[in-house]
Design a protein around this motif. Sequence first.
Motif, PDB file in Angstrom:
ATOM      1  N   VAL A 135       0.849  -1.179   0.000  1.00 27.60           N
ATOM      2  CA  VAL A 135       0.000   0.000   0.000  1.00 27.60           C
ATOM      3  C   VAL A 135       0.886   1.230   0.000  1.00 27.60           C
ATOM      4  O   VAL A 135       1.850   1.301   0.745  1.00 27.60           O
ATOM      5  N   SER A 136       0.600   2.191  -0.817  1.00 28.25           N
ATOM      6  CA  SER A 136       1.346   3.446  -0.838  1.00 28.25           C
ATOM      7  C   SER A 136       0.367   4.590  -0.661  1.00 28.25           C
ATOM      8  O   SER A 136      -0.846   4.403  -0.679  1.00 28.25           O
ATOM      9  N   ALA A 137       0.906   5.790  -0.489  1.00 24.33           N
ATOM     10  CA  ALA A 137       0.026   6.945  -0.328  1.00 24.33           C
ATOM     11  C   ALA A 137      -0.868   7.122  -1.538  1.00 24.33           C
ATOM     12  O   ALA A 137      -1.988   7.614  -1.444  1.00 24.33           O
TER      13      ALA A 137
ATOM     14  N   GLY B  49       4.905  -0.190   2.521  1.00 23.68           N
ATOM     15  CA  GLY B  49       4.756   0.926   1.605  1.00 23.68           C
ATOM     16  C   GLY B  49       6.027   1.715   1.392  1.00 23.68           C
ATOM     17  O   GLY B  49       7.126   1.300   1.768  1.00 23.68           O
ATOM     18  N   ASP B  50       5.863   2.879   0.784  1.00 22.04           N
ATOM     19  CA  ASP B  50       6.997   3.706   0.396  1.00 22.04           C
ATOM     20  C   ASP B  50       7.474   4.637   1.506  1.00 22.04           C
ATOM     21  O   ASP B  50       8.519   5.283   1.376  1.00 22.04           O
TER      22      ASP B  50
ATOM     23  N   ASP C  23       8.930  10.122   7.875  1.00 21.06           N
ATOM     24  CA  ASP C  23       7.977  10.670   6.911  1.00 21.06           C
ATOM     25  C   ASP C  23       6.648  11.009   7.591  1.00 21.06           C
ATOM     26  O   ASP C  23       6.239  10.359   8.560  1.00 21.06           O
ATOM     27  N   ARG C  24       5.975  11.991   7.059  1.00 22.05           N
ATOM     28  CA  ARG C  24       4.688  12.441   7.584  1.00 22.05           C
ATOM     29  C   ARG C  24       3.548  11.634   6.967  1.00 22.05           C
ATOM     30  O   ARG C  24       3.536  11.370   5.770  1.00 22.05           O
ATOM     31  N   LEU C  25       2.579  11.255   7.808  1.00 24.29           N
ATOM     32  CA  LEU C  25       1.379  10.569   7.320  1.00 24.29           C
ATOM     33  C   LEU C  25       0.415  11.566   6.691  1.00 24.29           C
ATOM     34  O   LEU C  25       0.458  12.762   7.005  1.00 24.29           O
ATOM     35  N   PRO C  26      -0.471  11.075   5.826  1.00 20.38           N
ATOM     36  CA  PRO C  26      -1.527  11.959   5.311  1.00 20.38           C
ATOM     37  C   PRO C  26      -2.383  12.480   6.461  1.00 20.38           C
ATOM     38  O   PRO C  26      -2.398  11.916   7.560  1.00 20.38           O
ATOM     39  N   SER C  27      -3.136  13.512   6.188  1.00 14.26           N
ATOM     40  CA  SER C  27      -4.000  14.101   7.215  1.00 14.26           C
ATOM     41  C   SER C  27      -5.117  13.136   7.602  1.00 14.26           C
ATOM     42  O   SER C  27      -5.445  12.207   6.853  1.00 14.26           O
TER      43      SER C  27
ATOM     44  N   ILE D 237       6.158   8.790  10.955  1.00 15.29           N
ATOM     45  CA  ILE D 237       6.618   7.425  11.187  1.00 15.29           C
ATOM     46  C   ILE D 237       7.805   7.462  12.142  1.00 15.29           C
ATOM     47  O   ILE D 237       8.819   8.095  11.860  1.00 15.29           O
ATOM     48  N   LEU D 238       7.657   6.786  13.281  1.00 13.99           N
ATOM     49  CA  LEU D 238       8.746   6.713  14.249  1.00 13.99           C
ATOM     50  C   LEU D 238       9.615   5.485  13.996  1.00 13.99           C
ATOM     51  O   LEU D 238      10.838   5.543  14.054  1.00 13.99           O
TER      52      LEU D 238
END
Length: 251
Positions: free
Chosen positions: A6-8, A36-37, A42-46, A84-85
């Motif tokens: 799964v990707s954004a 995923g990528d 990296d920041r997650l979607p809102s 993402i931690l």
Amino acid sequence: MKPPTVSAANISAVPVTHGKLADKLYENMLSWITFGDLKEGDRLPSEERLAKQFGVSRPVVRQALLRLRSDEIIISRHGSGSYILRRPKKEFFDFAPMGGVADLVRCFEYRIALEGEAAWLAARRRTNIDLKRIGDALHDMDNAVASRTIATSSDIDFHAAIAAATKNELFVSTMASLSTLIFSGMTVARKLSLQMNLARLELVQKEHLAIYKAIETQDQVAARELMRKHIDNARNRVLTDSVEPDPDTKS
């Protein structure tokens, strides 16, 4: 079996349509973060975008994000969003029960409280017979480490013997009622450990030995804290590589 990548861009391809929505979304997002990528940092979607693409409400998204934060998979920064931690090992999804990941992780969390108190009482009330039963299970696990076998049954015997040593049947019956989830969690943790070097297996066994010694010497405070830490470490090992042997240790 490896879940679909799964990707954004294609996150909406994994709709949440049945079961406990927050649990299903939690599992899908955990898979996405793993395969995923996205990278650590990296920041997650809102929340709004996640809700739209998964076809769930924003409260469901918040519940799933809360679980991911509790598991220290993501971290939230005020006014900035969620990042993402750390990422689970891909092998986790080879062993974890599909559709039951949330319950598996939740069981570890519950066991920290339950078995911590069981160890405290066991240290206070154990008899020599109890100590022998705990020690026998520990010995069986020693043999499993030497032969590099899973030995989930011996691990369960160790924890069940401690519950019995409390002399409180409710601890025994509660452990029995959770037996399927406990077995599943232990099996996943042990299979993942078998893929690591021997030092990883020995580290886990040292934790068991420390618990045994605390119960043997009737150090109630140490027994509780060592058990709580052991199960929390197991939870972390299942989800990430955060609890590892000294990197200088050779197998």
